[in-house]
Design an enzyme around this catalytic site. Structure first.
Site, PDB file in Angstrom:
ATOM      1  N   PRO A 217       0.846  -1.205   0.000  1.00 45.44           N
ATOM      2  CA  PRO A 217       0.000   0.000   0.000  1.00 45.44           C
ATOM      3  C   PRO A 217       0.883   1.258   0.000  1.00 45.44           C
ATOM      4  O   PRO A 217       1.285   1.757   1.040  1.00 45.44           O
ATOM      5  CB  PRO A 217      -0.802  -0.132   1.297  1.00 45.44           C
ATOM      6  CG  PRO A 217       0.062  -0.961   2.190  1.00 45.44           C
ATOM      7  CD  PRO A 217       0.830  -1.894   1.306  1.00 45.44           C
ATOM      8  N   ASP A 396       5.737   2.357   2.374  1.00 46.61           N
ATOM      9  CA  ASP A 396       4.856   1.223   2.600  1.00 46.61           C
ATOM     10  C   ASP A 396       4.049   1.538   3.854  1.00 46.61           C
ATOM     11  O   ASP A 396       4.594   1.597   4.955  1.00 46.61           O
ATOM     12  CB  ASP A 396       5.692  -0.047   2.788  1.00 46.61           C
ATOM     13  CG  ASP A 396       4.840  -1.290   3.004  1.00 46.61           C
ATOM     14  OD1 ASP A 396       3.639  -1.156   3.303  1.00 46.61           O
ATOM     15  OD2 ASP A 396       5.389  -2.407   2.907  1.00 46.61           O
ATOM     16  N   HIS A 397       2.738   1.768   3.681  1.00 47.26           N
ATOM     17  CA  HIS A 397       1.907   2.219   4.802  1.00 47.26           C
ATOM     18  C   HIS A 397       1.799   1.170   5.909  1.00 47.26           C
ATOM     19  O   HIS A 397       1.384   1.495   7.031  1.00 47.26           O
ATOM     20  CB  HIS A 397       0.506   2.582   4.288  1.00 47.26           C
ATOM     21  CG  HIS A 397      -0.124   3.721   5.036  1.00 47.26           C
ATOM     22  ND1 HIS A 397      -0.017   3.884   6.390  1.00 47.26           N
ATOM     23  CD2 HIS A 397      -0.859   4.785   4.604  1.00 47.26           C
ATOM     24  CE1 HIS A 397      -0.664   4.957   6.782  1.00 47.26           C
ATOM     25  NE2 HIS A 397      -1.192   5.532   5.710  1.00 47.26           N
ATOM     26  N   ARG A 398       2.147  -0.070   5.635  1.00 53.43           N
ATOM     27  CA  ARG A 398       2.118  -1.096   6.676  1.00 53.43           C
ATOM     28  C   ARG A 398       3.207  -0.864   7.710  1.00 53.43           C
ATOM     29  O   ARG A 398       3.076  -1.295   8.862  1.00 53.43           O
ATOM     30  CB  ARG A 398       2.285  -2.483   6.053  1.00 53.43           C
ATOM     31  CG  ARG A 398       1.183  -2.898   5.100  1.00 53.43           C
ATOM     32  CD  ARG A 398       1.517  -4.180   4.382  1.00 53.43           C
ATOM     33  NE  ARG A 398       2.737  -4.072   3.583  1.00 53.43           N
ATOM     34  CZ  ARG A 398       3.241  -5.054   2.844  1.00 53.43           C
ATOM     35  NH1 ARG A 398       2.616  -6.228   2.808  1.00 53.43           N
ATOM     36  NH2 ARG A 398       4.344  -4.872   2.144  1.00 53.43           N
TER      37      ARG A 398
END
Length: 424
Positions: A217, A396-398
């Site tokens: 994401p 990476d939004h994680r």
């Protein structure tokens, strides 16, 4: 004893023989180079690990061998001659492998097939029945549409390895592949184009880019960074270089300062100096910076290790050496593997700004645009021109939330705009 095609990295499935240093029948000593292989990322020489006679060569120059295939056979004085040529690895290839090492808890660790890296979204390392699989096997299974749970493993303790996937029937039928290929060129006159088949590097890049965009994401943060002070500092550093018969001892680039500044920013914001590992983060104590280098047919990202603790001139020398060997495909796997973050700089091509794709399992990559002169308003409401470059951080939004990414970019901006105390 069998000489197997080595696996030079998790994503490497095959290698092409580019040179033989020995002929069949030649005597071989431990340490003698046997052959040279070329993969999608590098080329390297493979030495013999024991003495004997090179009694069989199963792959000639120009042929491609899968990882684990028996490339050649070395026999000793009392050994029987080898069997007829076979281009496929024997079912029990583990006999030619190094002995498994013992870990502190007594578990065996097979140096050929051990799962040493994050799962990279290709599924768990163990199935429900407890049978393990290698990262390469899981990747190949996903690419070919094969249910790895239905594959019988021939590796140590029943582990599913790459050759098991290669031997399994492909779920993606050739007819559907042909239909897709035909649809892709429908409407084009064959007289107007030239077909360029994909090589190993381009195929790997395609798979990894699709993986990254489909499973990570992404979000993007962009900032303008004033580089006037940095340009002055760079000139002073280069002017201070000793001049010898071959010219200056060094010549640092703006990119060398960016590498140093990015490493410094990551160490100051340690929560962002991390990668995604499936069920956890890996947060690093040092900044290992991958730098994208364009090579023929694609790109590769050699890694500057411990960049935060190195001088800019030291980074410059190391980067020049890595880039030169990358273009000639002489990098070792350890020199382009890993890394806690990456930099992609297209400023030398006049690109003002762009957004790069995160390189899994990393969680950040900094895209650097070209420096330019731009107007801005001063505190006294006057207009002045200054040197500026635009950078875009892909996250990476994680792993990296918006506020954390903004903090990291702000720290980098501050370091570049005030470089003397931070990275000189």
């Amino acid at each position: 004893m069998d000489i197997l095609m080595p696996q030079l990295g998790e994503t490497v499935a095959e290698g092409k023989i580019t040179k033989w240093f020995k002929n069949a029948g030649d005597a071989v000593q431990a340490g003698d180079n046997l052959f040279e292989i070329e993969t999608d990322k590098t080329s390297m020489e493979v030495p013999a690990t024991f003495a004997g006679t090179l009694s069989a060569i199963n792959f000639q120059v120009g042929e491609v061998a899968k990882v684990g295939a028996v490339v050649a056979v070395i026999t000793g004085a009392g050994d029987a001659p080898p069997p007829a040529k076979s281009a496929t690895p024997a079912p029990s290839a583990t006999a030619a492998r190094p002995h498994a090492a013992q870990t502190s808890n007594g578990a065996s660790l097979d140096p050929w097939n051990a799962v040493r890296t994050p799962e990279r979204n290709f599924g768990p390392a163990r199935r429900n029945d407890g049978t393990a699989s290698t990262p390469l096997a899981r990747r190949l299974a996903v690419e070919r549409g094969i249910d790895i749970a239905e594959v019988s493993g021939t590796g140590p303790h029943g582990r599913v390895v790459a050759r098991d996937i290669a031997a399994a029937p492909d779920r993606k039928s050739s007819s559907s592949t042909s239909q897709t290929a035909s649809a892709a060129v429908a409407g084009y006159d064959p007289k107007t184009y030239l077909e360029i088949p994909l090589d190993a590097m381009r195929t790997t890049i395609a798979h990894r880019l699709v993986e990254a965009k489909q499973t990570i994401p992404h979000f993007y943060l962009t900032a303008d960074v004033a580089v006037g002070r940095l340009l002055v500092l760079r000139k002073e550093v280069n002017d201070a270089a000793e001049v010898g018969p071959d010219g200056p001892a060094y010549r640092v680039s703006l990119n060398d300062f960016i590498i140093k500044g990015w490493a410094a920013a990551l160490t100051r914001v340690p929560a962002a100096n991390a990668v995604w590992a499936g069920d956890r983060f890996l947060r690093f104590r040092q900044a290992d910076i991958g730098v994208a280098v364009a090579i023929e047919g694609g790109l590769i990202t050699p890694v500057i290790r411990n960049a935060e603790s190195k001088t800019v001139t030291g980074i410059s020398r190391e980067m020049k050496d890595l880039a030169e060997r990358a273009r000639s495909k002489k990098l070792k796997p350890a020199e382009y593997s890993g890394g806690s973050s990456s930099i992609s700089n297209l400023g030398m091509f006049g690109v003002r700004e762009f957004a790069a794709i995160v390189n899994p399992p990393q969680s950040t990559i900094l895209a650097v645009g070209a420096g330019r002169r731009a107007p801005r308003e001063t505190a006294s409401s006057r207009i002045e021109f200054y040197d500026v470059m635009t950078v875009t951080l892909s996250c990476d939004h994680r792993v990296v939330d918006g506020a954390l990414g903004a903090e990291l970019l702000a720290v980098f901006k501050s370091i570049i705009e005030h470089p003397v105390s931070a990275i000189a």
